[in-house]
Design an enzyme around this catalytic site. Sequence first.
Site, mmCIF file in Angstrom:
data_model
loop_
_atom_site.group_PDB
_atom_site.id
_atom_site.type_symbol
_atom_site.label_atom_id
_atom_site.label_comp_id
_atom_site.label_asym_id
_atom_site.label_seq_id
_atom_site.Cartn_x
_atom_site.Cartn_y
_atom_site.Cartn_z
ATOM 1 N N GLY A 46 0.564 -1.051 -0.566
ATOM 2 C CA GLY A 46 -0.338 -0.053 0.292
ATOM 3 C C GLY A 46 0.900 1.263 -0.331
ATOM 4 O O GLY A 46 2.393 1.126 0.019
ATOM 5 N N GLN A 51 3.112 10.546 1.987
ATOM 6 C CA GLN A 51 4.472 9.797 1.794
ATOM 7 C C GLN A 51 4.890 9.418 0.875
ATOM 8 O O GLN A 51 6.767 9.362 0.964
ATOM 9 C CB GLN A 51 4.399 7.448 1.787
ATOM 10 C CG GLN A 51 3.415 7.522 3.313
ATOM 11 C CD GLN A 51 3.396 5.494 3.198
ATOM 12 O OE1 GLN A 51 2.677 5.520 2.661
ATOM 13 N NE2 GLN A 51 4.358 4.653 3.780
ATOM 14 N N CYS A 94 6.264 0.096 7.605
ATOM 15 C CA CYS A 94 5.321 0.927 6.824
ATOM 16 C C CYS A 94 6.931 1.262 5.583
ATOM 17 O O CYS A 94 8.127 1.366 6.024
ATOM 18 C CB CYS A 94 4.962 2.111 7.464
ATOM 19 S SG CYS A 94 4.517 3.737 7.317
ATOM 20 N N LEU A 95 5.955 1.609 4.602
ATOM 21 C CA LEU A 95 7.670 2.289 4.215
ATOM 22 C C LEU A 95 8.067 3.560 4.549
ATOM 23 O O LEU A 95 8.963 3.990 4.369
ATOM 24 C CB LEU A 95 7.127 2.613 2.417
ATOM 25 C CG LEU A 95 7.135 0.829 1.636
ATOM 26 C CD1 LEU A 95 6.152 1.295 0.266
ATOM 27 C CD2 LEU A 95 7.376 0.543 1.598
ATOM 28 N N HIS A 136 -4.378 1.071 7.785
ATOM 29 C CA HIS A 136 -3.247 1.870 7.003
ATOM 30 C C HIS A 136 -2.846 2.760 6.892
ATOM 31 O O HIS A 136 -2.811 3.651 6.728
ATOM 32 C CB HIS A 136 -2.500 0.519 6.951
ATOM 33 C CG HIS A 136 -1.127 1.224 7.446
ATOM 34 N ND1 HIS A 136 0.126 0.411 7.673
ATOM 35 C CD2 HIS A 136 0.164 1.739 6.750
ATOM 36 C CE1 HIS A 136 1.829 1.209 7.905
ATOM 37 N NE2 HIS A 136 1.309 2.282 6.701
ATOM 38 N N GLU A 137 -3.384 3.167 5.996
ATOM 39 C CA GLU A 137 -3.118 4.376 4.292
ATOM 40 C C GLU A 137 -3.550 5.247 4.755
ATOM 41 O O GLU A 137 -3.817 6.276 4.511
ATOM 42 C CB GLU A 137 -3.518 3.118 2.747
ATOM 43 C CG GLU A 137 -2.843 2.684 2.587
ATOM 44 C CD GLU A 137 -1.325 2.494 2.818
ATOM 45 O OE1 GLU A 137 -1.127 3.294 3.402
ATOM 46 O OE2 GLU A 137 -0.629 1.199 2.909
HETATM 47 O O1 GNR Z 1 4.025 -2.493 2.647
HETATM 48 C C1 GNR Z 1 3.452 -1.897 3.661
HETATM 49 N N1 GNR Z 1 3.006 -3.169 4.216
HETATM 50 C C2 GNR Z 1 2.162 -3.470 5.697
HETATM 51 C C3 GNR Z 1 2.851 -4.767 6.082
HETATM 52 C C4 GNR Z 1 1.409 -4.725 7.377
HETATM 53 C C5 GNR Z 1 0.229 -3.609 6.907
HETATM 54 C C6 GNR Z 1 0.542 -2.439 6.683
HETATM 55 C C7 GNR Z 1 1.377 -2.100 5.927
HETATM 56 S S1 GNR Z 1 1.295 -0.874 4.816
HETATM 57 C C8 GNR Z 1 2.782 -1.132 4.099
HETATM 58 C C9 GNR Z 1 3.275 0.391 3.710
HETATM 59 C C10 GNR Z 1 3.017 1.845 3.167
HETATM 60 O O2 GNR Z 1 4.028 1.666 4.667
HETATM 61 N N2 GNR Z 1 2.251 2.267 3.627
HETATM 62 O O3 GNR Z 1 1.723 3.240 4.209
HETATM 63 NI NI NI Z 2 2.323 3.127 6.065
#
Ligand code: GNR
Ligand code: NI
Length: 180
Positions: A46, A51, A94-95, A136-137
């Site tokens: 995601g 971001q 999270c990235l 999360h997004e």
């Molecule tokens: O790549 C992502 N993996 C992830 C794993 C578990 C819960 C949420 C995520 S989202 C993350 C990419 C990201 O930072 N999206 O905002």
């Molecule tokens: Ni994230």
Amino acid sequence: MALLPIIVAPDPRLKRLSLPVEQVDDEIRQLMDDMLETMYKAPGIGLAAPQVGVLKRVIVVDVAREGEDPQPMQMANPEIVSVSDGDASYEEGCLSLPEHFAEVVRPATARIRYIDRNNELREIDADGILAVCIQHEIDHLDGILFVDHITALKRNMILRKLTKLKKEQARQASKEAAVA
Ligand code: GNR
Ligand code: NI
């Protein structure tokens, strides 16, 4: 198509409230496509516009597993219409918090309303990893990171490590600039 640089915490741009999209036009579609390309390259499941430094309510998601057909989703103004009574815990990453992971508790399922890339209003029921990822997004669009859902002790430990990493990278970059 273009790869966009992903902002790493701590950074004030990750704490801001993103603004709704008025309509999904060519400019937003371009942003959605660039975000998907950036997400696949990372790789991630995601990505939210803030971001990549764009404070607009746009997210992309693809939770298909390796070997499965891709399931790209592009959403403008995603909102949670309702959630299940039951919660679920998932180890999130999270990235914008690279190489850090923590268990986060959220509603297990959610009904999501959003505008698709053709500017049409849609609703879906999400569960499992899709529900986790969309929540999360949407958090990112409100300036919230997964570390805001865990204890202050764990949060500060992760943020301190990322601050240290940034300082080391800045020191390294200035060293390399002096040699060049
Ligand atoms: O790549 C992502 N993996 C992830 C794993 C578990 C819960 C949420 C995520 S989202 C993350 C990419 C990201 O930072 N999206 O905002
Ligand atoms: Ni994230």
